[in-house]
Design a protein around this motif. Structure first.
Motif, short mmCIF file in Angstrom:
data_model
loop_
_atom_site.label_atom_id
_atom_site.label_comp_id
_atom_site.label_asym_id
_atom_site.label_seq_id
_atom_site.Cartn_x
_atom_site.Cartn_y
_atom_site.Cartn_z
N GLU A 120 0.83 -1.20 0.00
CA GLU A 120 0.00 0.00 0.00
C GLU A 120 0.87 1.25 0.00
OE1 GLU A 120 -2.56 -0.16 3.39
OE2 GLU A 120 -3.52 -2.04 2.78
N LYS A 121 0.28 2.36 -0.44
CA LYS A 121 0.91 3.67 -0.33
C LYS A 121 -0.18 4.71 -0.13
CE LYS A 121 4.06 6.97 -2.45
NZ LYS A 121 4.91 7.30 -3.63
N ASN A 122 -0.07 5.44 0.98
CA ASN A 122 -1.07 6.47 1.30
C ASN A 122 -2.48 5.89 1.27
OD1 ASN A 122 1.01 8.39 1.46
ND2 ASN A 122 0.85 8.84 -0.73
N SER A 123 -2.64 4.70 1.87
CA SER A 123 -3.93 4.01 1.98
C SER A 123 -4.47 3.52 0.65
CB SER A 123 -4.98 4.89 2.67
OG SER A 123 -4.56 5.24 3.96
N HIS A 124 -3.68 3.58 -0.41
CA HIS A 124 -4.09 3.05 -1.71
C HIS A 124 -3.37 1.74 -1.97
CE1 HIS A 124 -6.47 6.39 -3.53
NE2 HIS A 124 -5.87 7.07 -2.56
N LEU A 127 -1.55 -3.11 -5.54
CA LEU A 127 -2.11 -4.14 -6.41
C LEU A 127 -3.15 -3.54 -7.35
CD1 LEU A 127 -2.64 -6.94 -3.74
CD2 LEU A 127 -0.92 -6.98 -5.55
N LEU A 128 -4.06 -2.74 -6.79
CA LEU A 128 -5.11 -2.13 -7.61
C LEU A 128 -4.53 -1.10 -8.57
CD1 LEU A 128 -8.07 -1.66 -5.09
CD2 LEU A 128 -7.81 -3.40 -6.87
N GLN A 129 -3.52 -0.36 -8.13
CA GLN A 129 -2.91 0.61 -9.02
C GLN A 129 -2.25 -0.08 -10.21
OE1 GLN A 129 -0.34 3.17 -6.72
NE2 GLN A 129 -2.06 4.38 -5.93
N MET A 130 -1.61 -1.22 -9.96
CA MET A 130 -1.02 -1.96 -11.06
C MET A 130 -2.11 -2.49 -11.99
SD MET A 130 1.93 -3.06 -12.33
CE MET A 130 3.21 -3.40 -11.10
N VAL A 151 -3.09 -10.53 6.95
CA VAL A 151 -3.63 -9.71 8.03
C VAL A 151 -2.90 -8.38 8.09
CG1 VAL A 151 -3.89 -9.55 10.54
CG2 VAL A 151 -4.32 -11.73 9.37
N GLY A 152 -3.68 -7.30 8.19
CA GLY A 152 -3.11 -5.96 8.27
C GLY A 152 -3.25 -5.17 6.99
N VAL A 153 -3.49 -5.86 5.87
CA VAL A 153 -3.65 -5.19 4.58
C VAL A 153 -5.14 -4.90 4.38
CG1 VAL A 153 -3.39 -5.42 2.09
CG2 VAL A 153 -1.64 -6.33 3.63
N ALA A 154 -5.46 -3.69 3.94
CA ALA A 154 -6.86 -3.29 3.78
C ALA A 154 -7.57 -4.18 2.77
CB ALA A 154 -6.93 -1.83 3.33
N THR A 155 -8.72 -4.70 3.18
CA THR A 155 -9.49 -5.57 2.28
C THR A 155 -10.43 -4.78 1.38
OG1 THR A 155 -11.18 -5.87 4.00
CG2 THR A 155 -9.41 -7.51 3.88
N THR A 156 -10.71 -3.54 1.73
CA THR A 156 -11.58 -2.70 0.90
C THR A 156 -10.93 -1.34 0.67
OG1 THR A 156 -12.80 -1.98 2.88
CG2 THR A 156 -13.69 -3.84 1.64
N PRO A 157 -9.78 -1.31 0.02
CA PRO A 157 -9.13 -0.02 -0.25
C PRO A 157 -9.90 0.75 -1.31
CG PRO A 157 -8.01 -1.77 -1.42
CD PRO A 157 -9.04 -2.43 -0.57
N ALA A 159 -11.14 2.24 -4.71
CA ALA A 159 -11.05 1.75 -6.09
C ALA A 159 -10.05 2.59 -6.87
CB ALA A 159 -12.41 1.79 -6.76
N GLU A 160 -9.38 1.97 -7.82
CA GLU A 160 -8.45 2.67 -8.70
C GLU A 160 -9.01 2.62 -10.12
OE1 GLU A 160 -5.85 4.26 -7.58
OE2 GLU A 160 -5.88 3.47 -5.52
N ARG A 161 -9.51 3.75 -10.59
CA ARG A 161 -10.14 3.85 -11.91
C ARG A 161 -11.22 2.79 -12.06
NH1 ARG A 161 -4.85 4.00 -15.82
NH2 ARG A 161 -3.48 5.09 -14.37
N GLY A 162 -11.98 2.59 -11.00
CA GLY A 162 -13.07 1.63 -11.01
C GLY A 162 -12.67 0.21 -10.72
N THR A 163 -11.38 -0.05 -10.55
CA THR A 163 -10.90 -1.41 -10.28
C THR A 163 -10.93 -1.70 -8.80
OG1 THR A 163 -9.44 -1.26 -12.20
CG2 THR A 163 -9.00 -3.02 -10.63
#
Length: 351
Positions: A120-124, A127-130, A151-157, A159-163
């Protein structure tokens, strides 16, 4: 888990690509992709808890014999890459000739902080950015098997461009748009037990990942280790001999061999496989390192290394940030300026 994770719905919309394949008279899902254009996929195999550097920086420990590393159980590849012979060293030649060891440093000690630094970076979500940077219909991110995200990684970060994340936990989540015979052939290749329905072991995980690649999913994340604690499988404290670490990797290796042998041969597809955890292990005591070494395998990866780990298992002082690892992966995928990770710091490790 409400939105935006999609669970057990129509998550595989292969669309025009699959429709075209079916229309070509049974060429099947392993046929060439749309218009002859190469399709990229990033497969992230998360070694949760942090694997010891014996696997991909084995020469760091030859002089002191730490983690049980000896001249008899390592394999030296090109350009300074030295790996554990029984695991990464047993992979097919198509992988060994396109494998890079990439060091990273984040300076975090707790598992959750190190995981977020890597993913993650800045709560984003990185994986989704890629996934959002993938071309066309590949802008999708699948989280495969019953272990899900660490555990510890946000499960609902956000969306990135709808992804958003798509959860793939049952075989029915995979095969909705697959010809039954094709999907059965893939499962058979990995020795998946007939009649199984849940993706809850190594064989089922790798069979599902290959199927998702053929369905043009852009980013696929999975934890392949079903031994050890489910929240930190490679958290191998007091394992200075490397015995436990090898025991955890052993059941993963056969499926990984099958997977790489098959996907590296797929026509007009560029599959990049990233094996990484939140850190490596330090000596004595196989404790948490402030970074580690990732293994990247792909057709445009040049075999080589950014530098061996220090003899105590720490990453080299010059190791780049986790975001730089993602920039390298994006370059190996040939995403160009579409990926938001900055300049690739390791152009010498690409062909």
């Amino acid at each position: 888990m409400n939105d935006p994770i999609i669970t057990r719905r129509t998550v595989l919309k292969a669309g025009a690509t699959l429709a075209g394949a079916f229309a070509l008279g049974g060429l099947g899902l392993r046929a060439k992709t749309r218009g002859g254009r190469e399709r990229p996929t990033l497969v992230v195999l998360w070694l949760n808890g942090g694997p010891a550097g014996l696997f991909n920086s084995a020469d760091s420990f030859l002089s002191n014999g730490a983690y049980g590393v000896t001249a008899d159980n390592v394999r030296v590849l090109a350009n300074g890459v030295c790996v554990d012979a029984g695991s990464l060293g047993a992979l097919p030649e198509s992988a060994l000739t396109h494998m890079a060891s990439i060091g990273f440093r984040h300076g975090r000690y707790p598992h959750t902080e190190a995981r977020t630094a890597m993913l993650e970076k800045n709560s984003h979500s990185l994986l989704l950015q890629m996934a959002a940077a993938m071309p066309g219909g590949a802008a999708r991110c699948a989280i495969v098997n019953s272990l899900g995200l660490p555990v510890g990684v946000a499960t609902t970060p956000p969306a990135e461009r709808g992804t958003v994340f798509e959860r793939i936990v049952q075989f029915e989540d995979v095969n909705r748009h697959f010809p039954a015979a094709e999907f059965d052939n893939i499962r058979h290749a990995y020795g998946v037990v007939t009649g199984s329905t849940t993706i809850d072991n190594q064989r089922a995980t790798f069979a599902s990942i290959e199927s998702l690649i053929l369905a043009d999913v852009g980013v696929i994340f999975a934890q392949p280790a079903y031994t050890g604690r489910p929240d930190r499988q490679f958290d191998t404290h007091h394992d200075d001999a490397g015995t436990l670490a090898r025991d955890i990797m052993t059941p993963i290796t056969p499926s990984l061999i099958t997977f790489l042998d098959r996907v590296m041969a797929l026509p007009e597809r560029n599959v990049v496989t990233l094996l990484v955890g939140e850190f490596s292990r330090t000596l004595p005591g196989a404790d948490h390192a402030p970074g580690g070494t990732a293994t990247v395998i792909g057709k445009y990866v040049k075999t080589g290394t950014t530098g061996r780990q220090l003899p105590d298992g720490s990453p080299p002082e010059h190791a780049a940030s986790p975001e730089a690892l993602w920039a390298y992966a994006a370059a190996a995928l040939r995403l160009g300026g579409a990926a938001p990770f900055g300049r690739n710091p390791h152009p010498e490790l690409l062909v």
